[in-house]
Write a protein that holds these residues in place. Sequence first.
Motif, mmCIF file in Angstrom:
data_model
loop_
_atom_site.group_PDB
_atom_site.id
_atom_site.type_symbol
_atom_site.label_atom_id
_atom_site.label_comp_id
_atom_site.label_asym_id
_atom_site.label_seq_id
_atom_site.Cartn_x
_atom_site.Cartn_y
_atom_site.Cartn_z
ATOM 1 N N UNK A 1 0.833 -1.210 0.000
ATOM 2 C CA UNK A 1 0.000 0.000 0.000
ATOM 3 C C UNK A 1 0.865 1.256 0.000
ATOM 4 N N UNK B 1 2.195 1.596 -3.405
ATOM 5 C CA UNK B 1 1.139 2.068 -4.313
ATOM 6 C C UNK B 1 0.941 3.571 -4.171
ATOM 7 N N UNK B 2 0.964 4.059 -2.923
ATOM 8 C CA UNK B 2 0.815 5.506 -2.694
ATOM 9 C C UNK B 2 1.912 6.262 -3.418
ATOM 10 N N UNK C 1 1.396 8.871 -6.496
ATOM 11 C CA UNK C 1 1.915 10.243 -6.379
ATOM 12 C C UNK C 1 2.758 10.566 -7.611
ATOM 13 N N UNK D 1 -6.334 3.490 -9.708
ATOM 14 C CA UNK D 1 -5.577 2.957 -8.563
ATOM 15 C C UNK D 1 -5.455 1.441 -8.675
#
Lengths: 159, 295
Positions: B23, B26-27, B31, B46
Amino acid sequence: MGTETEETTLLSVERSKRNELLAAVQSQNEVSARFGLTLSPAAAERLLKKRAEALMDTGRVELSRSALPALIDAFCDSPYLMQEEYEETLAELLDAFYSLKNESRDQLSDDELLQGMRAAFDASGGSTDAVIGMQMERLLGVRSLAEERGDDEERENDE
Amino acid sequence: MNSANDRRIAAISDRVGFEAEVMKLLSERAERYEMGDASSLRTETAEALLTGVLFCMQLALTDAEDADTHSASAGVLFERGLAEAARQVKRGRLLLYQAKTGRPGVENRGLRDTLEALSTFFAKYDPDFFAHRIPCDIDYPLCHPVSEELLGISYINTYLRRLIAENAFLKKLSPVRLRSLLRSYLGDYEELLVNLYAPAAEAAIGCALAGRDPAGLYVSQTEREKLFDSLRENSDDALACVLTDAADSVCRALSIGGAAERDYLRRAALDTIPRIRAAADDGAAGLFPSLPAPV
């Protein structure tokens, strides 16, 4: 994937992200208080709940940061925001923000969109309906305006 | 993916804190994808970014035997996967070149369009964010289709390898005979979305089984009927042996030395077994096609 320990880890990550956002929203009070606007801890909690609903309804996700603190920052000095309706107006603006993001097909950055929304809000005397009903041409006009401004600055610098 | 790879992936994904690591990764990817301009993105974007990240990690884990890979963080695995994707893209470009230069001496619109589309793939492929995607239309059907479980560059390279194996076989045949066979078996084969390899491979195998020259692509109707009668008397195992031997004898006759091409032809031969069984009641129509009888 999906052991009990794993879920606990994920939950703690989620909780810590939520607490971070809550703190960020509440820290905006320091700026907005200058304009007579503050969110109580309970109001901030409710706003976060509405943010989650708005994201779900618009089919969007926020992974690393939220638009909410930036939205408060963009609107808190508007003469059309009143303390009595502050929480509700922010919730409506947040709804509008995510839907307009979709409508613009993510062509506008957060800043560009917030700038357009604020202009529409002030021009209509503080109507969130006017923000929600913003035409895409107008929104994208914000970008062309910003680009033109950028071009002008570049030209001036060149000269 | 083989079962060893599946086990490797399962062991890593069961690691405590792995989902949180993914996670976080992924962030960071989101970004970067939004270039810092946006705090939110569409759920489907996403999800696509996440699939891309997981696919890269799978690439890093595929066939990795070192203990270091197994204990590596999600971020490190992702970076290794990206490097592997880049390596496979280079390999894929070479395979595409090989597929284009090794085209058979017969025309087919689907094959032509697909080869063009594959060039588009390499222009549009975005392993940094969507390594699992296949940004082009691949219409030409293979004799042995690539599993839909393969994604991105893994799918493309497998497709290209199979296409090269098919074309290498077709190039061993006389274009005049091949055209005549395809015309009699498929009709307007140049415009139809059909595989060119399967009928030619079956025809050659039929010739080998009948004791004729596989390059001739011809067996008489009487020979076909006799052949069919003798084949269906076999058990499945015996039939598999007979067909595999026939495929090998085609390879020898056509000087096909590559293991990939030989295995591909063996698979095509074995694929006829259910049809030989099914055709027991309604004759041998469609099995082991042949050039029309000489006048």
